[in-house]
Write a protein that holds these residues in place. Structure first.
Motif, short mmCIF file in Angstrom:
data_model
loop_
_atom_site.label_atom_id
_atom_site.label_comp_id
_atom_site.label_asym_id
_atom_site.label_seq_id
_atom_site.Cartn_x
_atom_site.Cartn_y
_atom_site.Cartn_z
N GLY A 160 0.81 -1.20 0.00
CA GLY A 160 0.00 0.00 0.00
C GLY A 160 0.84 1.25 0.00
N ILE A 161 0.28 2.34 -0.52
CA ILE A 161 0.97 3.63 -0.52
C ILE A 161 1.13 4.10 0.93
N ARG A 162 2.34 4.53 1.26
CA ARG A 162 2.66 4.90 2.64
C ARG A 162 2.37 6.38 2.90
N ASP A 163 2.09 6.69 4.16
CA ASP A 163 1.90 8.08 4.58
C ASP A 163 3.26 8.75 4.73
N PHE A 164 3.41 9.89 4.09
CA PHE A 164 4.67 10.63 4.18
C PHE A 164 5.06 10.87 5.63
N GLU A 165 4.11 11.29 6.46
CA GLU A 165 4.44 11.66 7.83
C GLU A 165 5.00 10.48 8.61
N ALA A 166 4.46 9.28 8.38
CA ALA A 166 4.95 8.09 9.08
C ALA A 166 6.35 7.73 8.62
N VAL A 167 6.59 7.85 7.32
CA VAL A 167 7.92 7.54 6.78
C VAL A 167 8.94 8.57 7.27
N ASP A 168 8.56 9.84 7.28
CA ASP A 168 9.48 10.88 7.76
C ASP A 168 9.81 10.68 9.23
N GLU A 169 8.86 10.15 10.01
CA GLU A 169 9.12 9.86 11.43
C GLU A 169 10.17 8.74 11.55
N LEU A 170 10.07 7.73 10.70
CA LEU A 170 11.08 6.67 10.70
C LEU A 170 12.44 7.23 10.33
N ALA A 171 12.46 8.12 9.35
CA ALA A 171 13.73 8.73 8.94
C ALA A 171 14.33 9.53 10.09
N GLY A 172 13.49 10.28 10.79
CA GLY A 172 13.99 11.06 11.92
C GLY A 172 14.58 10.18 13.00
N ALA A 173 13.94 9.04 13.26
CA ALA A 173 14.45 8.11 14.26
C ALA A 173 15.78 7.51 13.83
N ALA A 174 16.04 7.49 12.52
CA ALA A 174 17.30 6.97 12.00
C ALA A 174 18.37 8.06 11.88
N GLY A 175 18.08 9.26 12.40
CA GLY A 175 19.05 10.34 12.37
C GLY A 175 19.06 11.12 11.07
N LEU A 176 17.93 11.10 10.35
CA LEU A 176 17.85 11.78 9.06
C LEU A 176 16.87 12.94 9.14
N GLN A 177 17.20 14.03 8.45
CA GLN A 177 16.32 15.18 8.37
C GLN A 177 15.95 15.43 6.91
N LEU A 178 14.69 15.78 6.68
CA LEU A 178 14.22 16.02 5.32
C LEU A 178 14.89 17.26 4.74
N MET A 179 15.44 17.11 3.55
CA MET A 179 16.07 18.21 2.83
C MET A 179 15.17 18.75 1.72
N GLU A 180 14.45 17.84 1.04
CA GLU A 180 13.57 18.26 -0.03
C GLU A 180 12.49 17.22 -0.27
N ASP A 181 11.31 17.69 -0.60
CA ASP A 181 10.18 16.85 -1.02
C ASP A 181 9.75 17.41 -2.37
N ARG A 182 10.18 16.76 -3.43
CA ARG A 182 9.97 17.30 -4.77
C ARG A 182 8.85 16.55 -5.50
N ALA A 183 7.93 17.31 -6.06
CA ALA A 183 6.86 16.71 -6.87
C ALA A 183 7.45 16.16 -8.15
N MET A 184 6.97 14.97 -8.54
CA MET A 184 7.45 14.29 -9.73
C MET A 184 6.26 13.95 -10.63
N PRO A 185 6.50 13.57 -11.88
CA PRO A 185 5.39 13.21 -12.78
C PRO A 185 4.57 12.03 -12.24
N SER A 186 3.35 11.91 -12.73
CA SER A 186 2.45 10.79 -12.39
C SER A 186 2.16 10.70 -10.90
N ASN A 187 2.08 11.85 -10.23
CA ASN A 187 1.70 11.91 -8.82
C ASN A 187 2.66 11.16 -7.91
#
Length: 201
Positions: A160-187
């Motif tokens: 299933g398509i994942r929720d951005f917020e949940a994935v970003d929380e996992l990234a934060g727990a792994a010591g990662l910070q969001l740098m860019e969220d870029r829109a791409m073709p085909s949604n």
């Protein structure tokens, strides 16, 4: 061996390459998680010759990737690694990690496992690029994504398509910070994270 073919790779490779040219311009060693057919790897490695592009996949897909690598015969594409996110990971460290169209195929437990394992394979200044569809605020971004999600769940209940917020929380727990969220073709989106220790200096 006849090479496997994923038509979506040809459709999305140019927009993804534009993102990688910017965010991976100073990178050297990339781990691609879930390389699929290997088509992305040979295209990006040919365009970004400064990168050593390490493919990885589950065992049953390695031969197909190797067929693409053999035909391209590039100096910066070593043999693919066998990698299942729930099993043993490589011991080498990489300053970049890339994954396309994988999070909605994995189970959520596997997505959690992937992010939990990333710190062990990433250098202190590493970046992570993830391409694919995401929901925001628990909502689909398009009708086509809603249809795609229903098809995924029909194919396998764990998908299933994942929720951005949940994935970003996992990234934060792994010591990662969001740098860019870029829109791409085909949604689709291309999400770039960086290691927090570098971004905070």
């Amino acid at each position: 061996m006849e090479k496997p073919d994923a038509p979506a790779c040809a459709r999305n490779r140019e927009p993804i390459l534009a993102v990688l040219r910017e965010h991976f311009s100073d990178r050297r060693n990339v781990l691609e998680i879930g390389s699929g057919t290997g088509q992305h790897a040979v295209f990006f490695a040919a365009a970004l010759r400064h990168l050593n592009w390490q493919t990885s996949e589950q065992r049953q897909n390695l031969a197909g990737i190797q067929a693409w690598l053999n035909e391209a015969d590039l100096p910066n594409t070593p043999a693919p690694l066998e990698l299942h996110v729930s099993e043993a990971w490589p011991t080498q460290r990489f300053d970049a990690v890339f994954s396309a169209n994988t999070l909605h195929i994995m189970s959520w437990a596997e997505v959690e496992r992937m992010f939990a394992c990333l710190p062990a394979v990433m250098t202190d200044d590493a970046r992570l690029a993830v391409y694919g569809p995401f929901n925001y605020g628990g909502h689909f971004t398009s009708e086509s994504n809603a249809i795609f999600d229903a098809w995924l769940k029909q194919s396998g209940a764990h998908q299933g398509i994942r929720d951005f917020e949940a994935v970003d929380e996992l990234a934060g727990a792994a010591g990662l910070q969001l740098m860019e969220d870029r829109a791409m073709p085909s949604n689709n989106r291309c999400l770039i994270w960086g290691r927090s220790c570098l971004l905070e200096t």
